[in-house]
Design a protein around this motif. Structure first.
Motif, short mmCIF file in Angstrom:
data_model
loop_
_atom_site.label_atom_id
_atom_site.label_comp_id
_atom_site.label_asym_id
_atom_site.label_seq_id
_atom_site.Cartn_x
_atom_site.Cartn_y
_atom_site.Cartn_z
N ILE A 29 -79.15 22.64 74.52
CA ILE A 29 -79.32 23.51 73.36
C ILE A 29 -80.62 24.31 73.46
CG2 ILE A 29 -79.66 23.56 70.85
CD1 ILE A 29 -76.78 23.07 71.66
N ARG A 30 -81.70 23.65 73.84
CA ARG A 30 -82.98 24.34 73.93
C ARG A 30 -82.91 25.48 74.95
NH1 ARG A 30 -88.29 24.55 73.03
NH2 ARG A 30 -89.72 24.78 74.78
N PHE A 31 -82.33 25.20 76.10
CA PHE A 31 -82.19 26.24 77.13
C PHE A 31 -81.33 27.38 76.62
CE2 PHE A 31 -79.87 28.15 80.65
CZ PHE A 31 -80.93 28.60 81.43
N ALA A 33 -80.80 28.29 73.52
CA ALA A 33 -81.51 29.04 72.47
C ALA A 33 -82.58 29.94 73.09
CB ALA A 33 -82.12 28.08 71.47
N LEU A 34 -83.30 29.44 74.08
CA LEU A 34 -84.31 30.26 74.73
C LEU A 34 -83.68 31.43 75.49
CD1 LEU A 34 -86.79 27.52 75.93
CD2 LEU A 34 -87.09 29.14 74.06
N LEU A 83 -84.17 26.11 67.33
CA LEU A 83 -85.23 25.56 68.18
C LEU A 83 -86.10 24.57 67.41
CD1 LEU A 83 -86.23 28.73 70.22
CD2 LEU A 83 -85.29 26.59 71.14
N LYS A 84 -86.42 24.89 66.17
CA LYS A 84 -87.24 24.00 65.36
C LYS A 84 -86.51 22.69 65.08
CE LYS A 84 -89.69 23.66 61.01
NZ LYS A 84 -89.99 24.29 59.73
N GLU A 85 -85.26 22.77 64.70
CA GLU A 85 -84.47 21.56 64.42
C GLU A 85 -84.27 20.73 65.68
OE1 GLU A 85 -83.35 20.36 61.45
OE2 GLU A 85 -84.54 21.97 60.57
N HIS A 86 -84.03 21.39 66.78
CA HIS A 86 -83.83 20.67 68.05
C HIS A 86 -85.11 19.94 68.45
CE1 HIS A 86 -81.95 19.74 71.84
NE2 HIS A 86 -83.00 20.21 72.50
N LYS A 87 -86.25 20.61 68.27
CA LYS A 87 -87.54 19.98 68.59
C LYS A 87 -87.79 18.78 67.67
CE LYS A 87 -92.44 20.91 69.16
NZ LYS A 87 -93.51 21.89 69.08
N ASN A 90 -85.63 15.83 68.69
CA ASN A 90 -86.05 15.17 69.93
C ASN A 90 -87.38 14.44 69.80
OD1 ASN A 90 -83.77 15.89 71.30
ND2 ASN A 90 -84.65 17.75 72.16
N THR A 91 -88.24 14.84 68.87
CA THR A 91 -89.50 14.13 68.71
C THR A 91 -89.33 12.86 67.91
OG1 THR A 91 -90.07 15.50 66.80
CG2 THR A 91 -90.96 16.19 68.92
#
Length: 93
Positions: A29-31, A33-34, A83-87, A90-91
Motif C-alpha cells: 500500500i505504501r509503495f 500510494a507513493l 499514507l498517514k493511516e498506513h504509517k 504499521n507503527t
C-alpha cells in the motif's frame, strides 16, 4: 518528445493499472500510494508548461483539461490520508 506518444500511452496505462492492482490487492500500500503521489504531481506539469491547454483565462478560468488536472488535489488529499493511516497502522503493530 523523447518517447513516442504510443509508448507513452502504454507506459502510463501500465503505471495506472499497476497502482490500481496494488491498492485492490491490499499489498504494498505504501509503495502504491507513493507511486500515485508521483503520478499526481506529474499531472500538474501541464499547468505550468502548457497553460494555453489548461486555462481559458489564466489563472482563474480552467478548461476541461485544467479542471481534470486540478481535481487531482482531491486525490492527493486522499493519498495523504492513506499514507498517514498506513504509517499509524504499521507503527502500532
Amino acid at each position: 518528445g523523447l518517447i513516442p506518444v504510443e509508448v507513452n500511452l502504454i507506459l502510463l496505462a501500465v503505471w495506472e493499472v499497476g497502482i490500481g492492482v496494488l491498492f485492490i490487492s491490499g499489498r504494498f500500500i505504501r509503495f502504491a500510494a507513493l507511486a500515485a503521489v508521483v503520478h499526481m504531481l506529474f499531472t500538474f506539469l501541464p499547468l505550468f508548461f502548457f497553460p494555453e491547454v489548461s486555462f481559458s483565462q489564466a489563472p482563474y478560468a480552467f478548461t476541461i483539461v485544467g479542471q481534470y488536472i486540478v481535481k487531482n488535489l482531491v486525490f492527493l488529499g486522499a493519498l495523504a490520508v492513506i499514507l498517514k493511516e498506513h504509517k499509524a497502522k504499521n507503527t502500532i503493530a
